[in-house]
Write a protein that holds these residues in place. Structure first.
Motif, PDB file in Angstrom:
ATOM      1  N   MET A   1     -32.486 -26.983  -0.849  1.00 10.13           N
ATOM      2  CA  MET A   1     -31.097 -26.886  -1.249  1.00 10.13           C
ATOM      3  C   MET A   1     -30.726 -28.061  -2.150  1.00 10.13           C
ATOM      4  O   MET A   1     -30.966 -29.200  -1.807  1.00 10.13           O
ATOM      5  N   ALA A   2     -30.162 -27.760  -3.260  1.00  9.79           N
ATOM      6  CA  ALA A   2     -29.776 -28.804  -4.208  1.00  9.79           C
ATOM      7  C   ALA A   2     -28.429 -29.390  -3.809  1.00  9.79           C
ATOM      8  O   ALA A   2     -27.633 -28.754  -3.149  1.00  9.79           O
ATOM      9  N   THR A   3     -28.216 -30.608  -4.222  1.00  6.78           N
ATOM     10  CA  THR A   3     -26.920 -31.233  -3.977  1.00  6.78           C
ATOM     11  C   THR A   3     -26.331 -31.712  -5.286  1.00  6.78           C
ATOM     12  O   THR A   3     -27.045 -31.974  -6.242  1.00  6.78           O
ATOM     13  N   THR A   4     -25.027 -31.826  -5.329  1.00  6.32           N
ATOM     14  CA  THR A   4     -24.341 -32.291  -6.519  1.00  6.32           C
ATOM     15  C   THR A   4     -24.601 -33.783  -6.695  1.00  6.32           C
ATOM     16  O   THR A   4     -24.671 -34.514  -5.731  1.00  6.32           O
ATOM     17  N   ARG A   5     -24.695 -34.236  -7.936  1.00 11.31           N
ATOM     18  CA  ARG A   5     -25.065 -35.614  -8.187  1.00 11.31           C
ATOM     19  C   ARG A   5     -23.975 -36.422  -8.864  1.00 11.31           C
ATOM     20  O   ARG A   5     -24.240 -37.502  -9.346  1.00 11.31           O
ATOM     21  N   PRO A  38     -31.139 -16.522   0.730  1.00  9.47           N
ATOM     22  CA  PRO A  38     -31.638 -17.160  -0.497  1.00  9.47           C
ATOM     23  C   PRO A  38     -30.711 -17.002  -1.701  1.00  9.47           C
ATOM     24  O   PRO A  38     -30.889 -17.685  -2.704  1.00  9.47           O
ATOM     25  N   THR A  39     -29.720 -16.135  -1.615  1.00 13.09           N
ATOM     26  CA  THR A  39     -28.806 -15.946  -2.744  1.00 13.09           C
ATOM     27  C   THR A  39     -27.648 -16.934  -2.710  1.00 13.09           C
ATOM     28  O   THR A  39     -26.826 -16.953  -3.614  1.00 13.09           O
ATOM     29  N   LYS A  40     -27.585 -17.748  -1.661  1.00 11.19           N
ATOM     30  CA  LYS A  40     -26.509 -18.734  -1.529  1.00 11.19           C
ATOM     31  C   LYS A  40     -27.091 -20.133  -1.654  1.00 11.19           C
ATOM     32  O   LYS A  40     -28.273 -20.352  -1.422  1.00 11.19           O
ATOM     33  N   ALA A  70     -16.712 -23.823   4.760  1.00 11.34           N
ATOM     34  CA  ALA A  70     -18.162 -23.805   4.517  1.00 11.34           C
ATOM     35  C   ALA A  70     -18.808 -22.647   5.277  1.00 11.34           C
ATOM     36  O   ALA A  70     -19.621 -21.903   4.719  1.00 11.34           O
ATOM     37  N   VAL A  71     -18.444 -22.479   6.533  1.00 12.34           N
ATOM     38  CA  VAL A  71     -18.998 -21.392   7.341  1.00 12.34           C
ATOM     39  C   VAL A  71     -18.592 -20.050   6.740  1.00 12.34           C
ATOM     40  O   VAL A  71     -19.417 -19.129   6.624  1.00 12.34           O
ATOM     41  N   HIS A  72     -17.335 -19.938   6.323  1.00 12.35           N
ATOM     42  CA  HIS A  72     -16.850 -18.691   5.720  1.00 12.35           C
ATOM     43  C   HIS A  72     -17.679 -18.332   4.488  1.00 12.35           C
ATOM     44  O   HIS A  72     -18.056 -17.168   4.299  1.00 12.35           O
ATOM     45  N   TYR A  73     -17.988 -19.341   3.661  1.00 10.84           N
ATOM     46  CA  TYR A  73     -18.807 -19.091   2.467  1.00 10.84           C
ATOM     47  C   TYR A  73     -20.141 -18.455   2.853  1.00 10.84           C
ATOM     48  O   TYR A  73     -20.584 -17.480   2.245  1.00 10.84           O
ATOM     49  N   TRP A  74     -20.797 -18.997   3.873  1.00 10.88           N
ATOM     50  CA  TRP A  74     -22.119 -18.499   4.263  1.00 10.88           C
ATOM     51  C   TRP A  74     -22.048 -17.162   4.985  1.00 10.88           C
ATOM     52  O   TRP A  74     -22.989 -16.370   4.908  1.00 10.88           O
ATOM     53  N   GLU A  75     -20.948 -16.900   5.673  1.00 12.72           N
ATOM     54  CA  GLU A  75     -20.848 -15.660   6.443  1.00 12.72           C
ATOM     55  C   GLU A  75     -20.459 -14.454   5.597  1.00 12.72           C
ATOM     56  O   GLU A  75     -20.760 -13.325   5.963  1.00 12.72           O
ATOM     57  N   GLU A  76     -19.799 -14.659   4.483  1.00  9.75           N
ATOM     58  CA  GLU A  76     -19.356 -13.546   3.639  1.00  9.75           C
ATOM     59  C   GLU A  76     -20.437 -13.179   2.631  1.00  9.75           C
ATOM     60  O   GLU A  76     -20.950 -14.042   1.926  1.00  9.75           O
ATOM     61  N   VAL A  81     -16.940 -17.648  -5.635  1.00  9.40           N
ATOM     62  CA  VAL A  81     -17.124 -19.101  -5.547  1.00  9.40           C
ATOM     63  C   VAL A  81     -16.135 -19.832  -6.447  1.00  9.40           C
ATOM     64  O   VAL A  81     -15.549 -20.833  -6.049  1.00  9.40           O
ATOM     65  N   GLY A  82     -15.940 -19.335  -7.643  1.00 11.23           N
ATOM     66  CA  GLY A  82     -15.102 -20.017  -8.617  1.00 11.23           C
ATOM     67  C   GLY A  82     -15.953 -20.887  -9.523  1.00 11.23           C
ATOM     68  O   GLY A  82     -17.141 -21.089  -9.288  1.00 11.23           O
ATOM     69  N   LYS A  83     -15.315 -21.401 -10.550  1.00 12.97           N
ATOM     70  CA  LYS A  83     -16.025 -22.242 -11.517  1.00 12.97           C
ATOM     71  C   LYS A  83     -16.263 -23.627 -10.930  1.00 12.97           C
ATOM     72  O   LYS A  83     -15.422 -24.150 -10.201  1.00 12.97           O
TER      73      LYS A  83
END
Length: 132
Positions: A1-5, A38-40, A70-76, A81-83
């Motif tokens: 998983m990548a993280t923002t830098r 894998p799509t998230k 965060a949980v909602h993002y993974w469960e849906e 997501v938005g820009k």
């Protein structure tokens, strides 16, 4: 998983969210399946949270509110997501632990700054006192 830098605050935010979700996945088999999708990605998860925060117009949220997003993002399965927002500042309400290398670099930087300040004082010409 990548993280923002972008900055340490954002990295700390990403790390905090990731650690929470990983802990949840360890204790909840149903969530673990969704978290392995894998799509998230963590980048999209953080973008989703930041966009939701911006849409709300509020500046402060509880940990539970952010973790809930965060949980909602993974469960849906279908979620907008938005820009990515590149010009935002994220504040994490816990201390960020520095690595030993970062601590040593900070100590060296402080010592160098002090040395430079003292050298500048020594180079400054002494102004003669005015007598009346």
């Amino acid at each position: 998983m990548a993280t923002t830098r972008e900055n340490k605050g954002t990295r700390a935010f990403n790390d905090t969210i990731r650690e929470y979700l990983e802990g949840m996945a360890e204790n909840d088999a149903l969530f673990a399946v969704k978290f392995a999708n894998p799509t998230k990605s963590m980048d999209d998860c953080v973008n989703y949270i930041i966009n939701q925060v911006q849409k709300s117009g509020c500046n402060g949220f509880t940990d539970d509110e952010i973790f809930g997003m965060a949980v909602h993002y993974w469960e849906e399965n279908e979620i907008e997501v938005g820009k990515p927002l590149t010009n935002c500042k994220v504040v994490v309400n816990h201390a960020v632990e520095l690595t030993e290398e970062e601590k040593e670099k900070a100590r060296q930087d402080a010592m160098n700054r002090l040395r430079d300040e003292e050298m500048a004082k020594m180079r400054k010409p002494i102004q003669p006192k005015k007598t009346t």
